[in-house]
Design a protein around this motif. Sequence first.
Motif, PDB file in Angstrom:
ATOM      1  N   GLY A  89       9.416   5.160   1.561  1.00 45.37           N
ATOM      2  CA  GLY A  89       8.220   5.260   2.514  1.00 45.37           C
ATOM      3  C   GLY A  89       6.971   5.229   1.448  1.00 45.37           C
ATOM      4  N   LEU A  90       5.929   5.961   2.216  1.00 46.32           N
ATOM      5  CA  LEU A  90       4.712   5.866   1.673  1.00 46.32           C
ATOM      6  C   LEU A  90       4.782   6.466  -0.085  1.00 46.32           C
ATOM      7  CD1 LEU A  90       2.262   6.955   4.384  1.00 46.32           C
ATOM      8  CD2 LEU A  90       2.442   4.876   3.438  1.00 46.32           C
TER       9      LEU A  90
ATOM     10  N   ILE B  39       0.990  -1.119  -0.003  1.00 49.65           N
ATOM     11  CA  ILE B  39      -0.139   0.092   0.120  1.00 49.65           C
ATOM     12  C   ILE B  39       0.848   1.130   0.025  1.00 49.65           C
ATOM     13  CG2 ILE B  39      -1.900   1.243   1.247  1.00 49.65           C
ATOM     14  CD1 ILE B  39      -2.457  -1.676   2.595  1.00 49.65           C
ATOM     15  N   HIS B  40       0.717   2.199  -0.940  1.00 48.56           N
ATOM     16  CA  HIS B  40       1.343   3.409  -0.929  1.00 48.56           C
ATOM     17  C   HIS B  40       0.209   4.364  -0.698  1.00 48.56           C
ATOM     18  CE1 HIS B  40       5.708   2.486  -1.836  1.00 48.56           C
ATOM     19  NE2 HIS B  40       5.051   1.450  -2.628  1.00 48.56           N
ATOM     20  N   ALA B  41       0.785   5.977  -0.379  1.00 51.77           N
ATOM     21  CA  ALA B  41      -0.212   7.034  -0.166  1.00 51.77           C
ATOM     22  C   ALA B  41       0.481   8.025  -0.513  1.00 51.77           C
ATOM     23  CB  ALA B  41      -0.996   6.837   1.177  1.00 51.77           C
TER      24      ALA B  41
ATOM     25  N   VAL C 100      -2.829   3.855  -2.718  1.00 53.77           N
ATOM     26  CA  VAL C 100      -2.974   3.016  -3.883  1.00 53.77           C
ATOM     27  C   VAL C 100      -2.588   1.508  -3.389  1.00 53.77           C
ATOM     28  CG1 VAL C 100      -2.608   4.548  -5.831  1.00 53.77           C
ATOM     29  CG2 VAL C 100      -0.593   3.862  -4.421  1.00 53.77           C
ATOM     30  N   THR C 101      -3.035   0.505  -3.862  1.00 50.61           N
ATOM     31  CA  THR C 101      -2.743  -1.018  -3.464  1.00 50.61           C
ATOM     32  C   THR C 101      -2.254  -1.686  -4.774  1.00 50.61           C
ATOM     33  OG1 THR C 101      -5.008  -1.319  -4.037  1.00 50.61           O
ATOM     34  CG2 THR C 101      -4.532  -1.049  -1.953  1.00 50.61           C
TER      35      THR C 101
ATOM     36  N   GLU D  70      -0.790   6.981  -8.645  1.00 50.02           N
ATOM     37  CA  GLU D  70      -2.160   6.214  -9.005  1.00 50.02           C
ATOM     38  C   GLU D  70      -1.887   5.327 -10.100  1.00 50.02           C
ATOM     39  OE1 GLU D  70      -1.521   9.399  -8.564  1.00 50.02           O
ATOM     40  OE2 GLU D  70      -3.157  10.598  -7.977  1.00 50.02           O
ATOM     41  N   ILE D  71      -0.682   5.483 -11.018  1.00 45.84           N
ATOM     42  CA  ILE D  71      -0.422   4.689 -12.197  1.00 45.84           C
ATOM     43  C   ILE D  71       0.857   3.785 -11.757  1.00 45.84           C
ATOM     44  CG2 ILE D  71      -0.226   4.527 -14.859  1.00 45.84           C
ATOM     45  CD1 ILE D  71      -2.747   5.709 -13.941  1.00 45.84           C
TER      46      ILE D  71
END
Length: 432
Positions: free
Chosen positions: A136-137, A87-89, A100-101, A239-240
């Motif tokens: 990190g995220l 998971i990133h954010a 985003v997963t 997002e991509i």
Amino acid sequence: MKYWNEEMETLPRERMRELQFDRLSKQVRYAYDKVPMYKRRFDEAGVSPDITHLEDIQNLPYTVKDDLRDHYPYGILARPMSEVVRIHASSGTTGKATVVTYTRHDLDTWTNMMARNFTAAGVGREDVVHNAYGYGLFTGGLGFHYGAERVGAKVLPVSAGNTKRQLKMMKDMGSTVLCCTPSYAVYLTEVAPKEGYDPREDLNLKVGLFGAEAWSEEARRTIEETFGLKAYDTYGLSEIYGPGVGGECEHQKGLHIWEDEVMIEIVDPDTGKWLEPGELGEIVLTMLGRETMPLLRYRTKDLGWVSVEECECGRTSTRLMEIRGRSDDMLIIGGVNIFPSQIESVLYDIPELGDQYQILVDRSKALTRLGVQVEVTPEFAADGNADWDKLNGRVQESLRATLAIGARVELMDPEALPRYEGKAVRVIDVNK
Ligand code: DLL
């Protein structure tokens, strides 16, 4: 190695379109069947999820950042959570973060896209990759990390921060490749000599992969000349997948988009109509094999233009020839559209100016007013006979001559302005 995936990177355009159609049609049906948001949207608009031509993509609804925020955190998943492995954010400075997963398959696709970027920049098994993108995220750190490992390079996961240690590591480990934001690379050009390093002699850098923010050709020149390296642009967004949507090859004539994985459209930001190669518009992206978050027609808000001519390197992909910046960052001054990177170009061309600047925007009056704060070089500041007023006048004249704008210019002492380890904040809204 010249290509990472020779077949895909050199596929004749007609065959690529067939492949894209095949993948897109499956992906659209998949998004419709698995993501309630898309089913609702298609049904409301009366659009069929079974497309019959590649061009049908034009009839499909767009996806925007707010869709991700509205479905925070896990509302756009097309796979069960048990299949998600990362998971990133985004930082979410304004409102909710965008999350985003990724499934294992998604991570593999992303890593291969980054591997193509590294290979196109000539990076391989012999290289030591100094990765100063934030871990990190943010997708920068891990995106570059796994891509570099996949091509067999040695990765130094230094992450952002502690510039002195960065330089020591770079020297001691014999780093040949530098990965960071272009603004941090420009900052390193300033700090390296101050810390006693001759950037060309003491460091072994040959290649840099920079991205995550808009940068000017002048910034590229400064980085290349100081370190004696070749600087490659890398584009992407969380997002991509993250970084790796496209990258430059040795000819540095635009960024190759890895179109078997990501389909690119350039549309008129107001009407949403398709634009031709060469025309500046909004970059819209659709992933063709994403498992968890199969975003369709994602509006990036980035403005750019493409070429579909084959590159000298043999790659056949569409090339993103310019990423002018985010439409949100565009300034409209006296009816003229200006991007921060254009102001950077003007400032970096004046030898007496340093590399750090800020653009102050005042929207409190009917006419937006612009201020530019820019540092002078240490040599200029140390020269007792230096004429600050004259230099100020020259900066104003250059801005007016190149961009047709009037701006209040404030020359600053060296080191007066903030430095950034990640994305630089160049535009300050003085009314906030
Ligand atoms: O910045 C991913 C990335 C990391 C790309 C490292 C390249 C290198 P986000 O934080 O989601 O993801 O921000 C994405 O950054 O929409 C653009 O506005 C901008 N951007 C990214 N690459 C470039 C570039 C990462 N090469 C947003 N030139 C995008 C100009 C860029 N702008």
